[in-house]
Structures are given as structure tokens and as C-alpha cells.
Design a protein around this motif. Structure first.
Motif, PDB file in Angstrom:
ATOM      1  N   ARG A  88       0.821  -1.223   0.000  1.00  0.00           N
ATOM      2  CA  ARG A  88       0.000   0.000   0.000  1.00  0.00           C
ATOM      3  C   ARG A  88       0.850   1.266   0.000  1.00  0.00           C
ATOM      4  O   ARG A  88       1.961   1.284   0.497  1.00  0.00           O
ATOM      5  CB  ARG A  88      -1.012   0.022   1.154  1.00  0.00           C
ATOM      6  N   PHE A  89       0.264   2.324  -0.539  1.00  0.00           N
ATOM      7  CA  PHE A  89       1.053   3.534  -0.802  1.00  0.00           C
ATOM      8  C   PHE A  89       1.531   4.226   0.475  1.00  0.00           C
ATOM      9  O   PHE A  89       2.568   4.882   0.499  1.00  0.00           O
ATOM     10  CB  PHE A  89       0.272   4.509  -1.703  1.00  0.00           C
ATOM     11  N   THR A 112      -0.833  -2.177  -4.729  1.00  0.00           N
ATOM     12  CA  THR A 112      -1.828  -1.162  -4.376  1.00  0.00           C
ATOM     13  C   THR A 112      -3.003  -1.724  -3.570  1.00  0.00           C
ATOM     14  O   THR A 112      -3.712  -0.973  -2.914  1.00  0.00           O
ATOM     15  CB  THR A 112      -2.411  -0.493  -5.651  1.00  0.00           C
ATOM     16  N   HIS A 116      -6.900   3.408  -3.210  1.00  0.00           N
ATOM     17  CA  HIS A 116      -7.486   4.049  -2.021  1.00  0.00           C
ATOM     18  C   HIS A 116      -8.232   5.317  -2.390  1.00  0.00           C
ATOM     19  O   HIS A 116      -9.277   5.621  -1.838  1.00  0.00           O
ATOM     20  CB  HIS A 116      -6.390   4.366  -0.997  1.00  0.00           C
ATOM     21  N   GLU A 146      -1.328   9.131  -3.543  1.00  0.00           N
ATOM     22  CA  GLU A 146      -1.261   7.770  -4.093  1.00  0.00           C
ATOM     23  C   GLU A 146      -0.633   7.751  -5.486  1.00  0.00           C
ATOM     24  O   GLU A 146       0.178   6.880  -5.800  1.00  0.00           O
ATOM     25  CB  GLU A 146      -2.678   7.177  -4.133  1.00  0.00           C
TER      26      GLU A 146
END
Length: 413
Positions: A88-89, A112, A116, A146
Motif C-alpha cells: 500500500r502507498f 496497491t 485508495h 497515491e
């Protein structure tokens, strides 16, 4: 080029494959890289949880790390991984600059999970009672963060084709930075319908989903207030079993035996629960990515009724294993039809098997993924030259994040 075969995964949380699709996804990625001969270290700043997987059983080294602390720099320099995978970012924001500084030749990959910014923008539109439009994303702060993270990485793994389109056309991201890798199933996961409980042996409706995930909580509220009353009007004896990890007090309060709306909490074995049910209900009104719960329904031979958000990017041009309806009246009607009509139910079940075979088998993706990683490793310098925006962001964000992080570290002393 970095010749060692060591992968460092930096996790947002420790994997919990029995609590969420994200946990299962992480274990799939671990397995894909191990098959390519990578030694794996999984590091995370998260607290241990009761339901996290024992990584040592999968030959993965577990390492706890700290946020905003230079001890990570020493750790990563010594480990010297050839690939770093950010889960996740938010994790890439925290640790990406440290990796770039200490291991500049490591291939940086972002998983990813789902976009989001898409989930957030849809949720906002829903709460503000307006129709979501893709240009809404352009004003989201989380989108700026993101997208910057995606540009700074050498490759981002995407589970949804719709999200790849969105990144390509709305944000103008070069296709060479994106790679489609959905949730994957093994050949043994293709259900043998003859061995599963039959239509007659199954009863009840089921909803399943982790309650830490806002779209799931909202979907259950929607079922309770709008859809379930329409179903029990037609099927007064019907029962809906609602399962999910981490139910809060407000979830538990929805339990109503008289109405057949039963909050069951965490499922000990999600597969068993879904296999016993006749129909899965997934009334999602916002969200992103592809839905593990709906793929699981197909594996269990259990037809489902969901929304266009629920089914997004899941079936390509194939038929759904049930129905996709956004109107609550149609949603309830189709759920009742599927529950009562054996032929319709059986056809939906077969559609699910077809979807697994055509779109989710690991064998469809593993060789291409392996080639992609090898090709990137072999041509990393050239790949980065072609991603000037990423280099630009790496240069500027690295500085701002770096000094913010150093300031927090000093402050914490």
C-alpha cells in the motif's frame, strides 16, 4: 543490477489471510516470489495480532521495524534486497525514500491492493448523496499522494482492470508502470460441483466481510435497513447470517432473531460457512479493487447477488455467478429468485466455475509475472530513465519526506 535474490516486503499490517482478501493476496505474492527463488524478509511497523499468520512456517523471516527511525536505514542497507515490495502507498511514503537512498539499485514495487483514492472519493460522493464522477478524483488529496507513490515506484501491481484504465486515462500514467495481477487461485481451488453441498442441502443467505473495512459495514447497514425487509416480505422464514472479523458494538446491535438477521462475528472457517449457504449477498455501495468475498463464493459453488461496485472488473465479458443489481427492489427480487429456482441457481454456479478457470487461475499469470520481474531487473536504469516524472517526484518528495521524518525522529528523542 543487483544480482542477489532477496525480497523485502514492507507490510502495512502482518498478513491475516483468514480475516481479509488483502491477507490472502499477500500470501499469494510471497508464494510467487519464492517460486522464482527469492529469499523473503517481511518487515512491518504494525503491532502483532492474534490472527496473523506464522511467517516462519512459510520460510519467511519476520522483522519488526519502526516508523521515522534511522534504524531502518541500517537494517535495509545490511539486508541489501534486490527487490522491495511496499504493501500500500502509505508504506511507500514512509519507507520509499529510505529504500531509494540506501538501496538505489533495488527494484521498487508497490502492491496497491485497491486504489485508495477511488474508494475514498466514492465513499465521499455516497455520503454527500451525489453521483461519483472520475474527475472527483482529481481534487482528492489522497489521490495526489497515491499517484505520486505509483510514479515513484518502478512497478505497481493492480488487481482491477478498471483501475488500470482510470490510472491510464484520468491520471495519464504510463502503462509500463502498471501490471495487472488479480487475486489468484490454484487449480485445486476449481470447485467440483458434484462434491459440494447440493441446492437442497443448502439453506439461508450469507454476508461475509471484515468490519474494519468501511464498505462492508455500510453494506450490512444497507441490507438491514433496505434490502432484507424486501426479501423477508417474499420469504418470511428466510435467515441471513452475517459473518466478519472485528465486528464493533454497532455491528453486533443489528442482530435480530425475529427478523432472521443474525450477526455471527468472525467465521472460524469462511469456506464452510459460505458452502452451507444457498446465496451470498454483497450489497456494496462504494469501494474499489476486486472482492475476495465474491471470488470465495465462486470457489464454494455459492451464487451471489451484488452491485456493479461489487462485481467491478471481476467478470470481463463472462456471465456473473448470479445477478448484479443496483436497485434495492431488483436486488431483493433476484436474491429470492436465486434462492428458490434450482435451475437458475445451478446455471449461476456453473458461471462461477467458468469465471475462475478463465480469469483467476495462477497458471494464467505466473510465467508472465516472472518474465516481467526479470525484464525489469535487467533493464532497471533504462526503465527509470523513461519515467522522468517518477525521478522528479523521487527527488522532491524524498527531500520533504526525509526532513519531516528526521524532524519527527529528533522530536521523539
Amino acid at each position: 543490477m543487483n544480482q542477489n535474490r532477496h525480497l523485502l516486503i514492507i507490510g502495512f499490517v502482518w498478513p491475516e489471510p483468514n480475516s481479509s482478501a488483502a491477507g490472502g493476496r499477500m500470501m499469494q505474492l510471497i508464494s510467487l516470489f519464492q517460486e522464482q527463488g527469492y529469499e523473503i524478509t517481511f518487515a512491518s511497523p504494525a503491532q502483532d495480532s492474534d490472527f496473523m499468520v506464522d511467517l516462519s512456517q512459510f520460510d519467511v523471516t519476520k522483522q519488526t521495524i519502526n516508523l521515522n527511525c534511522s534504524s531502518f536505514d541500517e537494517f535495509v542497507k545490511e539486508l541489501n534486497p534486490s527487490i522491495v515490495l511496499f504493501d500500500r502507498f502509505m508504506i511507500e511514503e514512509q519507507f520509499g525514500w529510505r529504500v531509494a537512498e540506501n538501496c538505489p539499485n533495488a527494484l521498487r514495487i508497490l502492491d496497491t491492493e485497491d486504489l485508495h483514492c477511488l474508494r475514498t472519493a466514492r465513499q465521499k460522493a455516497f455520503k454527500e448523496k451525489r453521483v461519483f464522477q472520475t474527475q472527483n478524483l482529481l481534487v482528492e488529496e489522497v489521490a495526489k499522494r497515491e499517484i505520486a507513490s505509483i510514479l515513484r515506484c518502478d512497478l505497481s501491481l493492480m488487481i482491477s482492470e478498471y483501475e488500470i484504465e482510470l490510472l491510464t486515462y484520468t491520471f495519464k500514467i504510463d502503462g509500463s508502470l502498471l501490471y495487472y495481477l488479480p487475486l489468484l487461485l490454484e487449480s485445486k481451488d476449481i470447485p467440483d460441483l458434484k462434491e459440494l453441498p447440493s441446492f437442497e442441502e443448502r439453506k439461508d443467505f450469507v454476508f461475509i466481510g471484515n468490519f474494519l473495512h468501511e464498505p462492508n459495514w455500510n453494506a450490512v447497514q444497507y441490507l438491514k435497513e433496505t434490502i432484507w425487509p424486501l426479501i423477508i416480505k417474499q420469504l418470511p422464514e428466510a435467515v441471513l447470517n452475517v459473518y466478519g472479523a472485528y465486528p464493533s458494538q454497532k455491528v453486533l446491535q443489528l442482530n435480530n432473531v425475529k427478523e432472521g438477521f443474525l450477526i455471527q462475528g468472525r467465521a472460524e472457517n469462511a469456506n464452510k460457512v459460505v458452502q452451507k449457504a444457498r446465496v451470498v449477498l454483497a450489497s456494496l455501495r462504494f469501494g474499489a479493487g476486486i472482492k475476495g468475498k465474491l471470488l470465495e463464493a465462486m470457489q464454494c459453488g455459492t451464487p451471489s447477488v451484488t452491485t456493479s461496485i461489487g462485481a467491478e472488473s471481476m467478470c470481463g465479458n463472462l456471465d456473473w455467478n448470479g445477478f448484479v443489481e443496483d436497485d434495492p427492489l431488483f436486488f431483493a427480487d433476484k436474491a429470492v429468485q436465486l434462492y428458490q429456482d434450482k435451475n437458475l441457481w445451478f446455471q449461476a454456479q456453473k458461471n462461477g466455475v467458468e469465471l475462475i478457470k478463465e480469469r483467476y487461475l495462477r497458471t494464467l499469470f505466473e510465467d508472465d509475472f516472472k518474465n516481467k520481474i526479470e525484464e525489469l531487473n535487467a533493464n532497471l536504469a533504462e526503465h527509470r530513465l523513461n519515467n522522468f516524472m517518477g525521478e522528479l517526484l523521487q527527488h522532491h518528495s524524498l527531500k520533504s519526506t526525509k526532513y519531516m521524518s528526521k524532524w519527527i525522529e529528533e522530536k521523539n528523542k
